[in-house]
Design a protein around this motif. Structure first.
Motif, PDB file in Angstrom:
ATOM      1  N   THR A  98       0.851  -1.193   0.000  1.00  0.00           N
ATOM      2  CA  THR A  98       0.000   0.000   0.000  1.00  0.00           C
ATOM      3  C   THR A  98       0.887   1.244   0.000  1.00  0.00           C
ATOM      4  N   ALA A  99       0.249   2.393  -0.199  1.00  0.00           N
ATOM      5  CA  ALA A  99       1.003   3.646  -0.193  1.00  0.00           C
ATOM      6  C   ALA A  99       1.719   3.835   1.144  1.00  0.00           C
ATOM      7  N   GLU A 100       1.028   3.499   2.253  1.00  0.00           N
ATOM      8  CA  GLU A 100       1.668   3.664   3.569  1.00  0.00           C
ATOM      9  C   GLU A 100       2.868   2.735   3.712  1.00  0.00           C
ATOM     10  N   LEU A 109       4.720   1.602   1.305  1.00  0.00           N
ATOM     11  CA  LEU A 109       5.818   2.130   0.487  1.00  0.00           C
ATOM     12  C   LEU A 109       6.511   3.291   1.186  1.00  0.00           C
ATOM     13  N   ALA A 110       5.682   4.116   1.836  1.00  0.00           N
ATOM     14  CA  ALA A 110       6.258   5.252   2.561  1.00  0.00           C
ATOM     15  C   ALA A 110       7.144   4.736   3.691  1.00  0.00           C
TER      16      ALA A 110
END
Ligand SMILES: Cc1cc2nc3c(=O)[nH]c(=O)nc-3n(C[C@H](O)[C@H](O)[C@H](O)COP(=O)(O)OP(=O)(O)OC[C@H]3O[C@@H](n4cnc5c(N)ncnc54)[C@H](O)[C@@H]3O)c2cc1C
Ligand SMILES: Cc1cc2nc3c(=O)[nH]c(=O)nc-3n(C[C@H](O)[C@H](O)[C@H](O)COP(=O)(O)OP(=O)(O)OC[C@H]3O[C@@H](n4cnc5c(N)ncnc54)[C@H](O)[C@@H]3O)c2cc1C
Lengths: 380, 398
Positions: free
Chosen positions: B6-8, B10-11
């Motif tokens: 998810t984007a989180e 990846l962050a």
């Protein structure tokens, strides 16, 4: 067909077995390994006094013209003792090369000493880039006056650190990996330009890498015809393969005996661990791997001194392939069956396990020999 | 089903990378990647950096200084840290005794020991195995007899990993001989400086000093060092073993070892060409890489199925077996890749400070030793046979 040893062969094997049992306890071996030589000079002397360093040579040299089976008898027992002496390097391969390629005066000069044990030879055929291909020779020998000048680097020369004589392959013509153009030289390690980097090996002996910087040798250092050593080296390393296979069988015998004893002795959950079926089946597999190996060692011994042919090449490649695989199987599964104790320096099993893996890295591993065998496959 | 981060996530991965780029000491990373020897000080130096970031204790609740990562975050950390050459965390304090103290210890024990684990003041080792009690751990014999405010401990532990560096040992001891083996065991925390304790090295087949024997002769241990209740130690011990097992699949370490192997095979020459272009060798590498890919996904599936950050059950035994087999085959290939150079043991090249010429490849010297050393992977933490017994009993009902 008869698989039994004849009376003399049996006597020979018994002699070596007795000597090894008497002189080569595990504790003593660790001490021998720690010396500068990395083996026992005294044991070497005993081998030679019993005529064992002369086994493969003609009677004029004090030998008894022993063939593959005689060599096998000696090597198996040396394997059982995990003996560190450079018998294969000096007597089988070194002696074999000189016997095969040398002229009368070279034989008199060197082979007499090898047979009597007074002279130890080491064999420098591998190079950093050669992997296991002994035809991959980049070391050069340039003609200079009557003799030659050698330049190059030789890799993993077991026993080379204390040998009296080093047999070096070098290219006098041709490209790397050509069979033609490889020549063989016998040189003293004391010559100017010979540099050795000595190291212990993981299985307890010692060896070195050798750099040759403008090493000048006379014409009498050349063994055999110029450029014609490729096939001689192949043939003689085949004899060495048979010898190492026999050694491996001795190592495997001991590894299996030790493991079986341990399965009966060690108790967990209130029973000897040998009661667990998974360990029983594994021990059975280790036994049949040993028998596969033994069969191939016998087959290899039977062709060791036969005339060169594709059949001989195939058998030797097959034997070394089987030995490599069964050795690794017995080594890894033996350690596993022992549990933690199989990983300790103070217990002899671990040293047998290490030797088995290292035998696979001598004279070509199972992958290398599989490839060789595949290259020699017959269509039918 | 979605196999992407998810984007989180990846962050988070970027955050991990930025941290490692900035804070991981280059010398330590180089040692790890080149399989050189790490000192006790290297471990402690890195632990301090990690702890300052608040990322040292990933299994602990936040109130004790832990960090709450999701299973996927833990996985990302594992992958990235192995790729960067982060030293393997020494698990005995942070991942073994700490979860036991947190779950079963009293408040005083938590206050005393947890901060000292975070700071690196205490180095713990694990005193479970004995000469007669390996797979059959419950048969352990080390005795602890209560005398007033103390237990008097007599007996022997063995295979104690890095016990030579430790100042604390957690031990399973027998406090009751009248009952079933499992019911008379207690969990004791023992200061290694107590009189009567002797540590003796065991040298392994690769010549390393990594494990020890620990002898106890009339060792006085204050009763407040008992964790939980007397005679209930087996429950705590088993709780700890599930924690131990989860890490043992070693997927991240296998990935790092595989990448090392591929680099090595690109440098080594066979028949005049890089070994990695050799058809049979490249197929061997390919096969183990494929196995590793599958194991990595299995690992993720099992991690992800665990609710609320707990630990997986018997499935982790399956992962341990596969994971260790894969790591051992990578070690096997690395040794094969150096051909005859597997034979020399050039010990000086194991030192990071070594500045001479390398005999063959700069990373060749440790490979054979490591191959032999890692035979331990299928023996410790519950041997692979024992793991299979667990799977067949717990999952298959056999
Ligand atoms: C093609 C064929 C031809 C045959 N011909 C003949 C014949 O001519 N005459 C005749 O009398 N019989 C014959 N048999 C029968 C044969 O001998 C049996 O199949 C065999 O003994 C196994 O018995 P089972 O099939 O009942 O399997 P089971 O005995 O039920 O075994 C099932 C599985 O359990 C394993 N197992 C069983 N006990 C143990 C144990 N103690 N430890 C570990 N594993 C165990 C077995 O290895 C097997 O994998 C034949 C069978 C086949 C398939
Ligand atoms: C390098 C290393 C580090 C270690 N570090 C630690 C440590 O820090 N602390 C600690 O407490 N311990 C440690 N151990 C010990 C480790 O946990 C034990 O070695 C392990 O539990 C196996 O016990 P054992 O060695 O006595 O083998 P055994 O239990 O004697 O096993 C021998 C063989 O029998 C098999 N076997 C046993 N029982 C069964 C069964 N029921 N069914 C089938 N097969 C069976 C085993 O799988 C093995 O193959 C370490 C071990 C090693 C090698």
């Amino acid at each position: 067909m008869d698989f039994r040893l004849n009376e003399e062969q049996q006597m020979l094997q018994d002699t070596v077995a007795r000597l090894v049992r008497g002189e080569y306890s595990f504790e003593k071996r660790l001490e021998f390994s720690e010396t500068d030589a990395g083996f026992s000079e005294a044991f070497w002397t005993q081998l030679s006094e019993l005529g064992l360093t002369a086994v493969p040579f003609a009677e004029e040299l004090g030998g008894f013209g022993g063939g593959g089976v005689e060599v096998q008898s000696v090597m198996t027992e040396l394997g059982r003792g995990l003996c560190l002496e450079p018998y294969m390097q000096s007597v089988i391969l070194g002696g074999g090369l000189i016997d095969h390629a040398g002229n009368d005066s070279q034989k008199e000069r060197w082979l007499t000493g090898i047979a009597s044990g007074e002279l130890k030879a080491a064999v420098a055929l591998q190079e950093p880039q050669s992997f296991y291909n002994l035809k991959d020779v980049a070391t050069r020998a340039e003609k200079s006056g009557d003799g030659y000048v050698l330049n190059g680097r030789k890799a993993v020369v077991i026993g080379g650190h204390c040998a009296d004589l080093i047999l070096v392959s070098a290219r006098t013509s041709g490209d790397s990996r050509d069979t033609d153009g490889i020549s063989l030289f016998a040189l003293s390690p004391e010559l100017a330009g010979v540099e050795r980097r000595t190291y212990p090996t993981i299985d307890g002996s010692k060896g070195c890498d050798i750099t040759l910087n403008n090493v000048e040798v006379g014409a009498d250092a050349l063994l055999g015809g110029e450029g014609g050593a490729g096939e001689i080296i192949e043939y003689q390393s085949g004899r060495a393969i048979a010898a190492v296979c026999a050694e491996a069988v001795g190592v495997m015998e001991m590894a299996n005996e030790l493991t079986l004893d341990y399965l009966k002795q060690r108790k967990q959950f209130g029973v000897p661990i040998g009661k667990f079926q998974v360990l029983q089946h594994r021990m059975v597999d280790m036994m049949s791997e040993l028998e596969q190996a033994r069969s191939m060692a016998i087959l290899a011994a039977s062709v060791a001194d036969a005339e060169q042919s594709d059949e001989r090449r195939r058998i030797l490649a097959a034997a070394k392939n089987v030995i490599g695989r069964s050795g690794q199987f017995i080594s890894e599964n033996g350690i596993q069956s022992h549990g933690g104790i199989g990983m300790t320096w103070e217990y002899n099993f671990a040293h047998y396990a290490k030797r088995l893996i290292m035998i696979n890295h001598q004279l070509g591993d199972d992958d290398f020999h599989l490839e060789r065998y595949a290259g020699l496959l017959q269509a039918s | 089903m979605n196999m992407n981060y998810t984007a989180e996530e990846l962050a988070f991965r970027n955050e991990v990378r930025a941290f490692l780029d900035e804070k991981l000491p280059a010398d330590i990373a180089a040692k790890v990647k080149g399989f050189r020897r790490l000192t006790k000080d290297d471990h402690l130096r890195w632990q301090k950096i990690l702890n300052a970031q608040g990322w040292y204790a990933t299994h602990w609740p936040e109130e004790y200084g832990g960090v709450k990562w999701t299973p996927v975050q833990k996985h990302i950390w594992d992958e990235e840290s192995c790729r960067y050459g982060v030293p393997r965390s020494i698990p005995f304090g942070v991942n073994m005794v700490a979860p036991v103290i947190i779950k079963f210890g009293n408040e005083e024990q938590k206050q005393r020991y947890l901060p000292r684990i975070l700071s690196g003041e205490d180095w713990w080792c694990q005193g479970y195995s004995e000469p007669g009690a390996g797979s059959d751990l419950a048969s352990l014999k080390t005795r602890a007899v209560r005398e007033g405010d103390h237990y008097i401990v007599n007996g022997q532990k063995t295979w104690t990993t890095l016990g030579q560096h430790a100042n604390m040992i957690f031990c399973l001891v027998r406090t009751n001989t009248e009952v079933k083996a499992q019911e008379g065991i207690s969990f004791l925390l023992i200061d290694m400086d107590t009189p009567g304790i002797t540590v003796r090295p065991i040298i392994t087949l690769d010549g390393e000093h990594e494990v020890n024997e620990v002898f106890f002769e009339d060792v006085k241990v204050p009763v407040e060092n008992l964790v939980g209740e007397e005679d209930k130690g087996w429950t705590y011990a088993k709780f700890l073993l599930t924690y131990e097992r989860t890490g043992l699949a070693g997927i991240g370490m296998s990935k790092a070892a595989l990448s090392h192997l591929k680099q090595l095979a690109s440098r080594r020459i066979k028949n005049g060409r890089p070994l990695i272009e050799d058809p049979s060798f490249s197929q061997r590498i390919a096969k183990v890489e494929i196995d590793l890919t599958a194991a990595a996904i299995s690992n993720l599936r099992i991690i992800a199925s665990v609710e609320g950050g707990g630990v997986p059950g018997a499935e982790s035994s399956m992962l341990k077996v596969k994971g260790t087999e894969i790591r051992q085959s990578i070690n096997d290939l690395a040794r094969r890749a150096i051909g005859p150079y597997a034979i020399p043991f050039v010990e000086e090249e194991l030192d990071y400070e070594y500045d001479g010429d390398f005999l063959s490849d700069e990373n060749a010297a440790p490979l054979t030793a490591q191959y032999f050393n890692n035979r331990k992977l299928s023996i410790f933490g519950g041997s692979n046979e024992i793991q299979k017994n667990i799977v067949s009993k717990m999952i298959l009902g056999l």
